[in-house]
Design a protein around this motif. Structure first.
Motif, PDB file in Angstrom:
ATOM      1  N   SER A 212      -1.046   5.532  -3.667  1.00 47.04           N
ATOM      2  CA  SER A 212      -1.457   6.698  -2.887  1.00 47.04           C
ATOM      3  C   SER A 212      -1.223   8.007  -3.637  1.00 47.04           C
ATOM      4  O   SER A 212      -1.881   9.000  -3.361  1.00 47.04           O
ATOM      5  CB  SER A 212      -0.719   6.736  -1.545  1.00 47.04           C
ATOM      6  OG  SER A 212       0.665   6.890  -1.756  1.00 47.04           O
TER       7      SER A 212
ATOM      8  N   ASN B 200       0.833  -1.203   0.000  1.00 47.22           N
ATOM      9  CA  ASN B 200       0.000   0.000   0.000  1.00 47.22           C
ATOM     10  C   ASN B 200       0.866   1.250   0.000  1.00 47.22           C
ATOM     11  O   ASN B 200       2.039   1.209   0.367  1.00 47.22           O
ATOM     12  CB  ASN B 200      -0.905   0.012   1.235  1.00 47.22           C
ATOM     13  CG  ASN B 200      -2.010  -1.007   1.123  1.00 47.22           C
ATOM     14  OD1 ASN B 200      -2.505  -1.295   0.041  1.00 47.22           O
ATOM     15  ND2 ASN B 200      -2.394  -1.572   2.256  1.00 47.22           N
ATOM     16  N   ASN B 201       0.262   2.358  -0.387  1.00 44.33           N
ATOM     17  CA  ASN B 201       0.892   3.681  -0.351  1.00 44.33           C
ATOM     18  C   ASN B 201       2.038   3.849  -1.344  1.00 44.33           C
ATOM     19  O   ASN B 201       3.017   4.520  -1.065  1.00 44.33           O
ATOM     20  CB  ASN B 201       1.353   4.036   1.066  1.00 44.33           C
ATOM     21  CG  ASN B 201       0.197   4.060   2.034  1.00 44.33           C
ATOM     22  OD1 ASN B 201      -0.880   4.571   1.711  1.00 44.33           O
ATOM     23  ND2 ASN B 201       0.390   3.483   3.199  1.00 44.33           N
TER      24      ASN B 201
ATOM     25  N   ASN C 247      -7.829   5.700  -3.902  1.00 47.71           N
ATOM     26  CA  ASN C 247      -6.984   6.118  -2.782  1.00 47.71           C
ATOM     27  C   ASN C 247      -5.838   7.024  -3.197  1.00 47.71           C
ATOM     28  O   ASN C 247      -4.993   7.360  -2.377  1.00 47.71           O
ATOM     29  CB  ASN C 247      -6.423   4.887  -2.072  1.00 47.71           C
ATOM     30  CG  ASN C 247      -7.526   3.972  -1.601  1.00 47.71           C
ATOM     31  OD1 ASN C 247      -8.510   4.422  -1.032  1.00 47.71           O
ATOM     32  ND2 ASN C 247      -7.386   2.684  -1.855  1.00 47.71           N
TER      33      ASN C 247
ATOM     34  N   SER D 258      -5.432   0.047  -6.556  1.00 50.06           N
ATOM     35  CA  SER D 258      -6.033   0.563  -5.325  1.00 50.06           C
ATOM     36  C   SER D 258      -4.986   0.826  -4.240  1.00 50.06           C
ATOM     37  O   SER D 258      -5.265   1.496  -3.257  1.00 50.06           O
ATOM     38  CB  SER D 258      -7.095  -0.401  -4.799  1.00 50.06           C
ATOM     39  OG  SER D 258      -6.489  -1.560  -4.285  1.00 50.06           O
TER      40      SER D 258
END
Length: 164
Positions: free
Chosen positions: A136, A105-106, A156, A133
């Motif tokens: 970020s 993530n991110n 996101n 998804s």
């Protein structure tokens, strides 16, 4: 050393635990196995820059094998910045297709809007939705105006429209 730059297909491998930034460049195609070798050689890689506009040779054989079923999933556990804005669509797919690559993530992604649009089937492809998804911040290097379908596909992400 924290940086390893100019890696090509002739890279012999090895273990480089302290390298955090890697750049790849070649005029010959990078195949999936090459990216697996890169991930194993640089397990703590945080930034990856890729420059290669040559199509992958073995992509057709992957597609005929039930859409990548026989590939090893490459996990980038420390990667937070990926720059693939000067690549063939095959490499955009290599990183965004969840059957080939697992991203954390991110992630900050630098990519060509047109390549992204083609690889995600105009922002409707389920097989790329999972990795998209996780982004970020999305830097689009060839788009200067908003696109609703893109923004919905990257729920996101803060999207930066840059026109070169």
């Amino acid at each position: 050393m924290r940086y390893y730059t100019g890696i090509s297909n002739s890279f012999p491998g090895g273990l480089f635990e302290h390298v955090r930034t890697v750049s790849l460049f070649d005029e010959r195609p990078f195949e999936h196995e090459f990216f697996l070798r890169i991930q194993k050689s640089f397990p703590f890689m945080e930034e990856l820059f890729l420059d290669n506009d040559t199509a992958q040779n073995r992509k057709q054989s992957y597609q005929s094998n039930s859409d990548t079923q026989n590939l090893s999933l490459i996990e980038y556990t420390s990667l937070y910045k990926l720059s693939i804005n000067t690549v063939h669509d095959d490499y955009t797919e290599e990183f965004l297709l969840d059957a080939k690559t697992y991203l954390q993530n991110n992630l900050i992604l630098f990519v060509s809007y047109e390549s992204l649009q083609r690889v995600t089937y105009n922002f409707s492809r389920d097989a790329t939705r999972t990795n998209c998804s996780k982004i970020s911040k999305l830097h689009l290097c060839d788009r200067e105006s908003r696109c609703n379908s893109l923004e919905e596909y990257f729920p996101n992400a803060k999207i930066c429209y840059l026109f070169e």
